[in-house]
Each structure stands twice: as C-alpha cells, then as structure tokens.
Design an enzyme around this catalytic site. Structure first.
Site, mmCIF file in Angstrom:
data_model
loop_
_atom_site.group_PDB
_atom_site.id
_atom_site.type_symbol
_atom_site.label_atom_id
_atom_site.label_comp_id
_atom_site.label_asym_id
_atom_site.label_seq_id
_atom_site.Cartn_x
_atom_site.Cartn_y
_atom_site.Cartn_z
ATOM 1 N N LYS A 68 42.833 38.332 1.516
ATOM 2 C CA LYS A 68 43.392 36.985 1.911
ATOM 3 C C LYS A 68 42.242 36.048 2.436
ATOM 4 O O LYS A 68 41.127 36.311 3.091
ATOM 5 C CB LYS A 68 44.195 36.942 2.870
ATOM 6 N N GLN A 140 54.421 29.661 12.938
ATOM 7 C CA GLN A 140 54.504 30.905 13.542
ATOM 8 C C GLN A 140 55.950 31.281 14.118
ATOM 9 O O GLN A 140 56.217 32.393 14.123
ATOM 10 C CB GLN A 140 53.184 31.573 14.251
ATOM 11 N N GLY A 222 49.182 33.651 19.026
ATOM 12 C CA GLY A 222 48.672 32.521 18.955
ATOM 13 C C GLY A 222 47.078 32.325 18.695
ATOM 14 O O GLY A 222 46.557 32.042 17.781
#
Length: 325
Positions: A68, A140, A222
């Site tokens: 990725k 998110q 985060g």
C-alpha cells in the site's frame, strides 16, 4: 488485473468481515507467518506531507502479498479542499508475483483501522461497555464507531471535534440507529465514556489523563509520528498498554515515545502486542476497574488481509474492471 474503485470497495467490505479478517491476520502474526518490513516514510516537508510505503506477505494457502502506498498531507483540506489521506493498494498473487488487483485504499484504510480497534475492543473493553466518546470527525471516525457497535452493545456516542461535529453526529445517528450527540463539555464526555476513541491529527494531548475513569478502554489511532500525541503521559501511565507492534510503537508513536523519553514509563509498561491478546497468550483486561489502552500505528498486515477479502468478494460478485497490463 482487476481495478477496484472506492465505490467498489465500499460495496464489498463490511465492518464485521473486516474485523474477522484483521483478527485472523494477528493470529498469523503470532504464528510467525507474516513478513512485514517497517514501513518506509518519506517526508515531503515543503507541503507538510509524508509518503508511506507498506508491504506485507501473509503466508497460507494461497497467502496474500500486497503493498500500500499512502500520502498524508495535513494542509489539504484547508488549502485545496482535498482529503488528508490518499492511498492505493496493489495485490499480487503470492504464488507467482503476478499483479491481481489495484484498488483504492482510502476507504480500505479507514475500515481496517476501525477493524483493528474493533479487535482490540473485543478483547480489552468491558463486556458491558455502552458509551463511546470519539475525538475527531475525519475519515477514520465513522469506521471507528461502526467497529465499536459491532463488538459492544453501544447505546450512546459523544463526539468531540472542532470540524463539522453536528453533521457527523446526524450522519452517524442515521447509520448506527443510536444517539450520537455533540459534546460541549470535553471533561464530561471523557468521564462518561466506557470507550474512548481518539482519531485526530492533533499534535498535543486532547485531555488530561486524570479525567479517565476506572474501567475505561481507549483506542488511540490518530497520531503516527514520534513528536505528536493524542494522549498525555498520565493517561498512558495509568493504563494497561497494548500496541499493534512494539518496534513500530516505540519508534513511530508519540503517545508511547514521549512518556518513554520522559521516564514516566519504561518499555515494560507495554504489556503485550495485539497478537498476544488475540491468541490468549496475555489477558487484555484483568479487572473491571482497569484502564486499558490500545495504541495503533497501523500495520501492513491489516491492509493485506482486508484487501484479500475485497478481491475474493470482487471475483465472486463480478465487481471491478479488468485491464491488460
């Protein structure tokens, strides 16, 4: 090779399935069946961005092999009205190396990040956890709430954010069919929570650690650099700490790195990796009063397991566009 768009991924991937796939990935990690180099981080300093490369091979029959590529540009929304995160994932046939699929990975990244919090919550939060307080309303945040609702009987969510909290609350109320309300008093929201999710890019702690009540579980997902953190040292000191991977957390996660540097905690304060918890080698929680913390920096195996699931579903359902290279 199959091309899968964001819409394709959204159609093919559910949160319960993502949680199951990610949990199996951590079992494979515990079994020594994962090759996963430390992710390569390239700073793009003039534009306040970073470029991340994340490869992984998970063994099995036939196994999965992915890489990725992610960019994180923190000024994008303010400057260009663009998402902070862009990502694509390339899936190979693990047996031959042949490229099988190229897929949008922005939604996949949010879902697998929610899924890993779901796995941690399943093993670490109190079974009767019903109230969630979430910090942040970015990409998110929604999957975090989907994951919490998938593994615990959530009845109330409080949202703390400076960016569109009302719109997010309305959207998630409709999606979850439970009350999601904007918290106007941060301390009250923290003290009311059975589960806290921090899903922001804040460089400084979001609340004082002494506000945490006994028995709360925290998913801190985060921040991902060694100089930024969502939790202060007191919150970490008070918690039973589990990470996705020690090496990554002690290098990349400011929530862990900074308390270590301050001497507030030692390396032994990290009691386990999530793989140890998933396999039962270490207990995720030892009492109802214990404060538990899962700190995630994100691992490529999560992408690999989730992408393999998406690809299988795409082939089964005839979704995506096939192209010749």
């Amino acid at each position: 090779m199959l091309i899968l768009t964001r819409r394709d991924v959204e159609h093919l991937l559910t949160m319960p399935d993502a949680i199951a796939a990610v949990e199996e990935g951590f079992r494979q990690l515990a079994a020594g069946a994962v090759e996963m180099p430390q992710r390569l981080v390239t700073s793009v300093t003039p534009y306040n961005g970073v470029h991340l490369s994340m490869p992984a091979f998970v063994a099995g029959d036939p196994g999965t092999l992915t890489i990725k590529v992610v960019t994180v540009y923190n000024d994008n929304r303010a400057r260009y009205d663009l998402p902070t995160i862009h990502a694509v994932l390339l899936l190979h046939d693990a047996r031959t190396g042949k490229p099988l699929a190229l897929m949008d990975a922005e939604h996949l990244t949010a879902m697998r990040t929610g899924a890993v919090s779901g796995v941690a919550t399943r093993h670490m939060a109190r079974p009767d956890a019903r109230v969630v307080t979430i910090f942040g309303t970015g990409v998110q945040a929604g999957p975090q709430l989907l994951a919490m609702a998938a593994v615990r009987p959530i009845q109330q969510v409080y949202v703390v954010s400076r960016s569109n909290p009302h719109d997010f609350a309305v959207q998630m109320t409709d999606q979850l069919h439970i009350p999601v309300t904007v918290a106007h008093d941060v301390r009250s929201a923290v003290e009311a929570a059975d589960i806290i999710c921090t899903a922001t890019n804040s460089p400084i702690p979001l609340f004082p650690g002494e506000w945490l009540r006994a028995g709360v579980h925290i998913n801190a997902i985060g921040t991902y650099t060694k100089t930024t953190r969502e939790l202060d040292s007191e919150a970490v000191r008070r918690s039973r700490v589990v990470v996705d991977r020690r090496q990554a957390a002690q290098v990349e996660a400011g929530d862990i790195v900074i308390p270590l540097q301050e001497g507030v905690i030692g390396p032994e304060h990290i009691i386990a990796e999530l793989a140890d918890i998933v396999t039962g080698a270490v207990a995720g929680r030892t009492s109802p009063e214990e404060i538990t913390l899962f700190k995630s920096v994100g691992l490529a195996l999560q992408d690999a397991m989730t992408a393999a699931l998406v690809y299988r579903r795409a082939v089964e359902q005839g979704v995506g566009q096939s192209v010749e290279l």
